[in-house]
Design an enzyme around this catalytic site. Structure first.
Site, short mmCIF file in Angstrom:
data_model
loop_
_atom_site.label_atom_id
_atom_site.label_comp_id
_atom_site.label_asym_id
_atom_site.label_seq_id
_atom_site.Cartn_x
_atom_site.Cartn_y
_atom_site.Cartn_z
N ASN A 9 0.87 -1.18 0.00
CA ASN A 9 0.00 0.00 0.00
C ASN A 9 0.91 1.23 0.00
O ASN A 9 1.55 1.52 1.01
CB ASN A 9 -0.88 -0.04 1.26
CG ASN A 9 -1.69 1.24 1.44
OD1 ASN A 9 -1.78 2.07 0.52
ND2 ASN A 9 -2.27 1.41 2.62
N TRP A 10 0.95 1.91 -1.12
CA TRP A 10 1.86 3.06 -1.24
C TRP A 10 1.27 4.33 -0.62
O TRP A 10 1.94 5.35 -0.56
CB TRP A 10 2.22 3.30 -2.71
CG TRP A 10 3.32 2.40 -3.20
CD1 TRP A 10 3.86 1.34 -2.53
CD2 TRP A 10 4.03 2.49 -4.44
NE1 TRP A 10 4.87 0.76 -3.28
CE2 TRP A 10 4.99 1.45 -4.46
CE3 TRP A 10 3.95 3.33 -5.55
CZ2 TRP A 10 5.86 1.24 -5.53
CZ3 TRP A 10 4.80 3.12 -6.62
CH2 TRP A 10 5.76 2.09 -6.61
N LYS A 11 0.04 4.28 -0.21
CA LYS A 11 -0.60 5.46 0.41
C LYS A 11 -0.38 6.70 -0.47
O LYS A 11 -0.39 6.58 -1.68
CB LYS A 11 -0.07 5.66 1.84
CG LYS A 11 -0.12 4.37 2.67
CD LYS A 11 0.16 4.58 4.11
CE LYS A 11 0.16 3.25 4.83
NZ LYS A 11 0.26 3.36 6.27
N HIS A 95 -9.20 0.69 5.35
CA HIS A 95 -7.91 0.89 6.03
C HIS A 95 -8.15 1.81 7.23
O HIS A 95 -8.98 2.72 7.17
CB HIS A 95 -6.90 1.52 5.06
CG HIS A 95 -5.51 1.51 5.60
ND1 HIS A 95 -5.09 2.42 6.54
CD2 HIS A 95 -4.45 0.70 5.34
CE1 HIS A 95 -3.81 2.16 6.84
NE2 HIS A 95 -3.41 1.13 6.12
N GLU A 97 -6.58 4.22 8.31
CA GLU A 97 -6.40 5.65 8.01
C GLU A 97 -7.64 6.25 7.34
O GLU A 97 -7.87 7.44 7.41
CB GLU A 97 -5.14 5.84 7.14
CG GLU A 97 -3.88 5.61 7.96
CD GLU A 97 -2.66 5.19 7.17
OE1 GLU A 97 -2.69 5.29 5.92
OE2 GLU A 97 -1.69 4.74 7.80
N GLU A 165 -4.95 -5.58 10.71
CA GLU A 165 -3.93 -4.55 10.92
C GLU A 165 -4.17 -3.83 12.24
O GLU A 165 -4.95 -2.85 12.28
CB GLU A 165 -3.97 -3.53 9.78
CG GLU A 165 -3.71 -4.11 8.41
CD GLU A 165 -3.15 -3.04 7.49
OE1 GLU A 165 -2.04 -3.22 7.00
OE2 GLU A 165 -3.82 -2.00 7.29
N GLY A 171 2.99 1.50 10.95
CA GLY A 171 3.97 2.59 10.83
C GLY A 171 4.73 2.90 12.10
O GLY A 171 5.38 3.94 12.20
N SER A 209 3.92 -2.83 10.35
CA SER A 209 5.37 -2.87 10.56
C SER A 209 6.01 -4.19 10.10
O SER A 209 6.95 -4.69 10.72
CB SER A 209 5.71 -2.59 12.03
OG SER A 209 5.31 -1.26 12.36
N GLY A 230 2.99 -1.38 4.28
CA GLY A 230 3.02 0.05 3.97
C GLY A 230 4.44 0.48 3.65
O GLY A 230 4.94 0.32 2.54
N GLY A 231 5.13 1.03 4.64
CA GLY A 231 6.44 1.64 4.44
C GLY A 231 7.43 0.78 3.67
O GLY A 231 8.12 1.27 2.76
C1 PEP Z 1 -0.46 -0.13 6.41
O1 PEP Z 1 -0.60 1.07 6.45
O2 PEP Z 1 -1.34 -0.85 5.90
C2 PEP Z 1 0.74 -0.72 6.96
C3 PEP Z 1 0.74 -1.98 7.26
O3 PEP Z 1 1.80 0.15 7.15
P1 PEP Z 1 3.26 -0.25 7.69
O4 PEP Z 1 3.68 -1.51 6.99
O5 PEP Z 1 4.12 0.91 7.33
O6 PEP Z 1 3.15 -0.46 9.16
#
Ligand code: PEP
Length: 248
Positions: A9-11, A95, A97, A165, A171, A209, A230-231
């Site tokens: 997920n590149w957000k 999600h 967010e 999640e 994050g 994470s 994500g990251g």
């Molecule tokens: C996400 O936002 O779906 C996520 C899992 O982010 P991260 O891997 O950066 O924790």
């Protein structure tokens, strides 16, 4: 047999120069295509160019959200039909967010998931508990309620994937413990079966994470079918390491 599934997920990250990263990820997806499904949800502005650049590879492209209606007077929104038209194969729904930053309710999530599947988009439906709920020992009740209220009326293992999640793990660098994740994934399968699905056949991913160093430990558990990342999905080196860790 549930195929491993790794989704990035590149957000709100990525402009045209990120297409080279996508090409590197597509090459890795091709190399494990017999064993692992791989997807990336870039920002919507990149979707069409991404399809031109890596379309035809094993890398699926997706959206990060969609509206519950297919068209109408909804300034700034995007429908599932439009995502599909741009070349998306799946969409991330619910999600945390979106749930927190855009006040999406379980009913919104449910309607969006139904809209996505109605036009043939795979749906990655996210659930997760906040830290105070986990610390109060109420995570399982919270998650069971959230999932049951977010599920569309009908769903099948090929069209719906659940991503667990925990909000406190996104994050933050604090990945949830494997045993806790396994317990939640079992609960998710029970809820799916209770809602008329086949919980044992549904893919359930973990997100929060996940990185190149901790992915293999996660995937050692049969209950964990892959990851929503994500990251660590923003760089080909780290995301490809996660993809390779999922190849049995
Ligand atoms: C996400 O936002 O779906 C996520 C899992 O982010 P991260 O891997 O950066 O924790």
């Amino acid at each position: 047999m549930r195929r491993p599934y790794i989704v990035g997920n590149w957000k709100m990250h990525g402009t045209a120069d990120a297409l080279t990263t996508l090409a590197d990820i597509a090459a890795c997806a091709d190399s494990v295509a017999k064993q692992v499904d791989v997807g990336i949800a870039p920002p919507a502005t990149l979707l069409h160019r991404a399809v031109s650049s890596v379309g035809g590879s094993a890398l699926a492209l997706g959206g990060q959200d969609c509206h519950s209606e297919q068209h109408g007077a909804f300034t700034g929104d995007m429908s599932a039909e439009m995502l599909r038209d741009a070349g998306a194969e799946f969409v991330i729904i619910g999600h945390s967010e979106r749930r927190s930053g855009h006040r999406e309710t379980n009913a919104d999530v449910r309607a969006k998931a139904a809209a996505a599947m109605a036009v043939g988009l795979g749906c990655i439906l996210c659930i997760g508990e906040p830290l105070d709920v986990r610390e109060a020992g109420e995570a399982e009740d919270y998650l069971a309620g959230q999932l049951a209220a977010s599920l569309p009326n009908s769903f099948t293992p090929d069209m719906l994937t659940i991503a667990y999640e925990p909000i406190w793990a996104i994050g933050t660098g604090h990945r949830a413990g494997r045993d806790d994740i396994v317990a939640v994934h079992r609960l998710i399968r029970t809820v799916l079966t209770g809602a008329g699905g086949d919980g044992a056949a549904q893919r359930v991913l973990y997100g929060g994470s996940v990185n190149a160093s901790n992915a293999a430990d996660l995937f050692a558990a049969d209950e964990i079918d892959g990851a929503l990342v994500g990251g660590a999905s923003l760089k080909a080196e780290s995301f490809n390491a996660i993809i390779r860790a999922a190849a049995p």
